[in-house]
Design an enzyme around this catalytic site. Structure first.
Site, PDB file in Angstrom:
ATOM      1  N   HIS A 144       0.823  -1.207   0.000  1.00  0.00           N
ATOM      2  CA  HIS A 144       0.000   0.000   0.000  1.00  0.00           C
ATOM      3  C   HIS A 144       0.860   1.261   0.000  1.00  0.00           C
ATOM      4  CE1 HIS A 144      -3.762  -2.106   0.492  1.00  0.00           C
ATOM      5  NE2 HIS A 144      -3.226  -2.854   1.434  1.00  0.00           N
ATOM      6  N   VAL A 165       2.325 -24.285  19.985  1.00  0.00           N
ATOM      7  CA  VAL A 165       2.540 -23.773  21.344  1.00  0.00           C
ATOM      8  C   VAL A 165       1.263 -24.005  22.146  1.00  0.00           C
ATOM      9  CG1 VAL A 165       3.019 -21.726  22.739  1.00  0.00           C
ATOM     10  CG2 VAL A 165       4.192 -22.054  20.553  1.00  0.00           C
ATOM     11  N   CYS A 209      -0.375 -31.699 -13.118  1.00  0.00           N
ATOM     12  CA  CYS A 209       0.973 -31.907 -12.585  1.00  0.00           C
ATOM     13  C   CYS A 209       1.003 -32.607 -11.224  1.00  0.00           C
ATOM     14  CB  CYS A 209       1.750 -30.592 -12.517  1.00  0.00           C
ATOM     15  SG  CYS A 209       1.022 -29.363 -11.436  1.00  0.00           S
TER      16      CYS A 209
HETATM   17  C1  LIG Z   1      -8.159 -10.497   3.308  1.00  0.00           C
HETATM   18  C2  LIG Z   1      -6.828  -9.863   3.636  1.00  0.00           C
HETATM   19  C3  LIG Z   1      -6.217  -9.000   2.757  1.00  0.00           C
HETATM   20  C4  LIG Z   1      -5.020  -8.375   3.089  1.00  0.00           C
HETATM   21  N1  LIG Z   1      -4.376  -7.637   2.162  1.00  0.00           N
HETATM   22  C5  LIG Z   1      -3.213  -7.026   2.476  1.00  0.00           C
HETATM   23  C6  LIG Z   1      -2.522  -6.253   1.519  1.00  0.00           C
HETATM   24  O1  LIG Z   1      -2.897  -6.196   0.363  1.00  0.00           O
HETATM   25  N2  LIG Z   1      -1.406  -5.587   1.920  1.00  0.00           N
HETATM   26  C7  LIG Z   1      -0.953  -5.647   3.186  1.00  0.00           C
HETATM   27  O2  LIG Z   1       0.011  -4.964   3.497  1.00  0.00           O
HETATM   28  N3  LIG Z   1      -1.544  -6.430   4.108  1.00  0.00           N
HETATM   29  C8  LIG Z   1      -2.651  -7.134   3.778  1.00  0.00           C
HETATM   30  N4  LIG Z   1      -3.272  -7.943   4.680  1.00  0.00           N
HETATM   31  C9  LIG Z   1      -2.651  -8.100   5.985  1.00  0.00           C
HETATM   32  C10 LIG Z   1      -1.497  -9.102   5.943  1.00  0.00           C
HETATM   33  O3  LIG Z   1      -1.862 -10.239   5.231  1.00  0.00           O
HETATM   34  C11 LIG Z   1      -1.127  -9.453   7.375  1.00  0.00           C
HETATM   35  O4  LIG Z   1      -0.784  -8.267   8.051  1.00  0.00           O
HETATM   36  C12 LIG Z   1       0.041 -10.408   7.497  1.00  0.00           C
HETATM   37  O5  LIG Z   1      -0.074 -11.505   6.638  1.00  0.00           O
HETATM   38  C13 LIG Z   1       0.109 -10.882   8.937  1.00  0.00           C
HETATM   39  O6  LIG Z   1       1.192 -11.742   9.076  1.00  0.00           O
HETATM   40  P1  LIG Z   1       1.473 -12.486  10.439  1.00  0.00           P
HETATM   41  O7  LIG Z   1       2.794 -13.088  10.305  1.00  0.00           O
HETATM   42  O8  LIG Z   1       1.222 -11.557  11.580  1.00  0.00           O
HETATM   43  O9  LIG Z   1       0.305 -13.569  10.563  1.00  0.00           O
HETATM   44  P2  LIG Z   1       0.160 -15.086   9.910  1.00  0.00           P
HETATM   45  O10 LIG Z   1       0.632 -15.051   8.533  1.00  0.00           O
HETATM   46  O11 LIG Z   1      -1.206 -15.470  10.195  1.00  0.00           O
HETATM   47  O12 LIG Z   1       1.210 -15.890  10.756  1.00  0.00           O
HETATM   48  C14 LIG Z   1       0.973 -16.287  12.078  1.00  0.00           C
HETATM   49  C15 LIG Z   1       1.506 -17.663  12.280  1.00  0.00           C
HETATM   50  O13 LIG Z   1       1.412 -18.021  13.662  1.00  0.00           O
HETATM   51  C16 LIG Z   1       1.185 -19.393  13.737  1.00  0.00           C
HETATM   52  N5  LIG Z   1       0.600 -19.754  15.029  1.00  0.00           N
HETATM   53  C17 LIG Z   1      -0.556 -19.307  15.565  1.00  0.00           C
HETATM   54  N6  LIG Z   1      -0.781 -19.891  16.741  1.00  0.00           N
HETATM   55  C18 LIG Z   1       0.264 -20.735  16.973  1.00  0.00           C
HETATM   56  C19 LIG Z   1       0.585 -21.635  18.022  1.00  0.00           C
HETATM   57  N7  LIG Z   1      -0.200 -21.818  19.082  1.00  0.00           N
HETATM   58  N8  LIG Z   1       1.729 -22.352  17.917  1.00  0.00           N
HETATM   59  C20 LIG Z   1       2.542 -22.197  16.835  1.00  0.00           C
HETATM   60  N9  LIG Z   1       2.267 -21.374  15.816  1.00  0.00           N
HETATM   61  C21 LIG Z   1       1.143 -20.645  15.877  1.00  0.00           C
HETATM   62  C22 LIG Z   1       0.217 -19.648  12.586  1.00  0.00           C
HETATM   63  O14 LIG Z   1       0.246 -21.008  12.211  1.00  0.00           O
HETATM   64  C23 LIG Z   1       0.706 -18.720  11.515  1.00  0.00           C
HETATM   65  O15 LIG Z   1       1.528 -19.358  10.573  1.00  0.00           O
HETATM   66  C24 LIG Z   1      -4.443  -8.605   4.363  1.00  0.00           C
HETATM   67  C25 LIG Z   1      -5.048  -9.510   5.230  1.00  0.00           C
HETATM   68  C26 LIG Z   1      -6.214 -10.163   4.858  1.00  0.00           C
HETATM   69  C27 LIG Z   1      -6.795 -11.197   5.745  1.00  0.00           C
END
Ligand SMILES: Cc1cc2nc3c(=O)[nH]c(=O)nc-3n(C[C@H](O)[C@H](O)[C@H](O)COP(=O)(O)OP(=O)(O)OC[C@H]3O[C@@H](n4cnc5c(N)ncnc54)[C@H](O)[C@@H]3O)c2cc1C
Length: 477
Positions: free
Chosen positions: A49, A172, A442
């Site tokens: 963005h 976890v 594939c």
């Molecule tokens: C519909 C949508 C559209 C979006 N579009 C954009 C965009 O265009 N541009 C942008 O900048 N952002 C966008 N976002 C936001 C962006 O996708 C997120 O900010 C980002 O992916 C978050 O990453 P994360 O690592 O915090 O979470 P995640 O990718 O969810 O990673 C968290 C990880 O923690 C792990 N976890 C959870 N609990 C446990 C546990 N108890 N033990 C071990 N592991 C655990 C999970 O398995 C997961 O892999 C969008 C989000 C959504 C939903």
């Protein structure tokens, strides 16, 4: 004993691991899934963005602007597909134009360059397929598109090359804190660490609760998408947003960095964080909303639908700080949009929180912040293809015909430092199975290659997560 345990292998955990990996620290990243990028980071819009729409001075605004400024170089360094395609926020009335003016003003105050408001004629010159009742648009020259799963996997790969360990399928269950040391209890083993960083996405509030910090809640909000075939990817040239409302940025239409057309998402608060299905009525709603932007959406070219779940914070802003309830426990939570755009900047921000927690933190003498330059076979010139095949004849065998992915690329994806172990893992690293037939042709070959390279029986090959076996027994001998 680990210096730092990072919970969550999404884009946030991966970029924090990368930033910390260049220091003399023993670090591990743990995730309950079988691979990185299997949470929200694997299912979103993939947009970097411009940074004009978060409230100026908030962490969302500051880190989006910083992250977006870093992104082009980061993507070049890590072989992440990136395209500075620009974006338009379109308005259908003078009322909506006022919102565009506010966004522009806010963005310019934040130092964002390349923002302008353009009228109908210019809009149609840039985007001939948009509807004619669009009267104004905010053009953002800095907006870009990336591959979100490649961004996550490649950042973690970089961290792993620098020595960070990655534990898959480690869920976890609880965290105990002794005087100075955390014991992170997982379903596999207990891990000891001096500092814990909570990047658990939509589950971050539950992880935080384990150390007695209930200062925030994560409200899961789903967003459903329609993905269309590459043949119609050029319906729009830029990311096209509608004017944002209180509910968020609304339904957008964009080309993905891989050339497909993407329409979505809606935004709905859900109760069950584990649900990732799509719904006929929601997909229809997304389509209808998309038609408002362009009535030329060729829905018959859709190849799949999917859902992502936003980790919306109860506080309204990203939560990135040491817990007030638990020393040396850092929450990196509430990472809804623009979390992806902010990820590299969040990595650096957390590094600055971690540094004072260690008295003698020094840089490694031998580290890298780049991955070896690699092109997809499908993007190589004829000469480059010839050279590649000469060096390794597995480049001469196309496995995924939709995306032109070769056997060599699939083998390489399995033997990365954080290599693919499943069919979906191969897909996210190489694009095999992401095309029009969605793996119909594939899949058997990918299963064969995974079994061969991992030295396992074909029946042991899984599609995605735990237990998703594909083959059960021979039907014909
Ligand atoms: C519909 C949508 C559209 C979006 N579009 C954009 C965009 O265009 N541009 C942008 O900048 N952002 C966008 N976002 C936001 C962006 O996708 C997120 O900010 C980002 O992916 C978050 O990453 P994360 O690592 O915090 O979470 P995640 O990718 O969810 O990673 C968290 C990880 O923690 C792990 N976890 C959870 N609990 C446990 C546990 N108890 N033990 C071990 N592991 C655990 C999970 O398995 C997961 O892999 C969008 C989000 C959504 C939903």
């Amino acid at each position: 004993m680990y210096d730092i345990i990072i919970i969550g292998a999404g884009v946030i955990g991966a970029f924090i691991a990368r930033s910390l990996s260049i220091y003399e620290l023993k670090i591990c990243v743990i995730d309950k899934h079988i691979d990185a990028a299997m949470g929200t980071s694997g299912a979103n819009s993939g947009i970097i963005h411009g940074g004009y729409d978060a409230i100026l001075g908030s962490l969302k605004s500051t880190l989006n602007i910083k992250g977006s400024n870093q992104m082009k170089k980061v993507c070049m360094d890590l072989n992440i597909p990136y395209e500075n395609c620009e974006s338009l926020v379109v308005a259908f009335s003078n009322e909506e134009k006022k919102v565009l003016e506010l966004l522009k003003e806010q963005g310019e105050k934040g130092g964002i360059k390349g923002l302008s408001i353009i009228g109908g004629q210019e809009i149609r010159k840039l985007e001939p397929n948009l509807n004619h009742d669009i009267t104004w648009a905010l053009l953002s020259k800095t907006a870009a598109i990336v591959s979100p799963y490649k961004m996550t996997i490649n950042a973690l790969e970089n961290a792993a090359i620098n020595g960070v360990e990655f534990f898959r399928e480690y869920e976890v269950l609880d965290i105990n804190k002794g005087s100075d040391i955390f014991i992170v209890k997982t379903d596999k083993e207990n891990l000891k660490g001096k500092v814990v960083i909570n990047c658990a996405g939509i589950f971050a509030d539950e992880i935080s609760k384990m150390v007695g910090d209930e200062s925030f809640k994560i409200i899961p909000r789903s967003g459903e998408y329609i993905l269309l075939d590459k043949s119609v990817g050029n319906l729009v040239n830029r990311v096209i947003f509608q004017t944002p409302t209180k509910e968020g940025k609304g339904v957008l239409i964009t080309r993905t960095v891989d050339g497909n057309l993407l329409i979505g998402p809606d935004a709905k608060v859900i109760n069950d964080k584990t649900l990732h299905e799509t719904h006929r009525d929601v997909i229809n709603y997304v389509y209808q909303k998309g038609l408002k932007t362009t009535d030329k959406i060729p829905l018959h070219q859709s190849i799949t639908t999917f859902t992502g779940v936003r980790a919306t914070p109860s506080t309204g802003d990203f939560i990135i700080k040491e817990s007030e309830k638990c020393k040396h426990f850092i929450n990196v939570a509430g990472m809804d949009s623009p979390g992806l755009s902010s990820a590299p900047a969040i990595g650096d921000y957390v590094l600055n929180l971690v540094k004072p927690m260690f008295s003698d933190i020094t840089k490694k003498t031998n580290y890298t912040l780049t991955l070896p330059n690699k092109k997809y076979f499908s993007n190589m010139t004829v000469n480059e293809k010839k050279q590649a095949i000469k060096k390794n004849n597995q480049y001469g065998k196309i496995v995924c015909r939709c995306e032109n992915v070769t056997e060599a690329e699939i083998v390489e994806s399995i033997h990365m430092t954080i290599g693919a172990t499943t069919v979906d893992g191969v897909k996210r690293r190489t694009r095999a199975g992401m095309g029009r037939c969605q793996g119909g042709f594939c899949l058997p070959q990918v299963i064969d290659i995974l079994a061969r390279e991992l030295k396992i029986d074909k029946k042991e090959v899984q599609k995605g997560d735990k237990g998703s076996y594909i083959l059960t027994r021979r039907t014909r001998v």
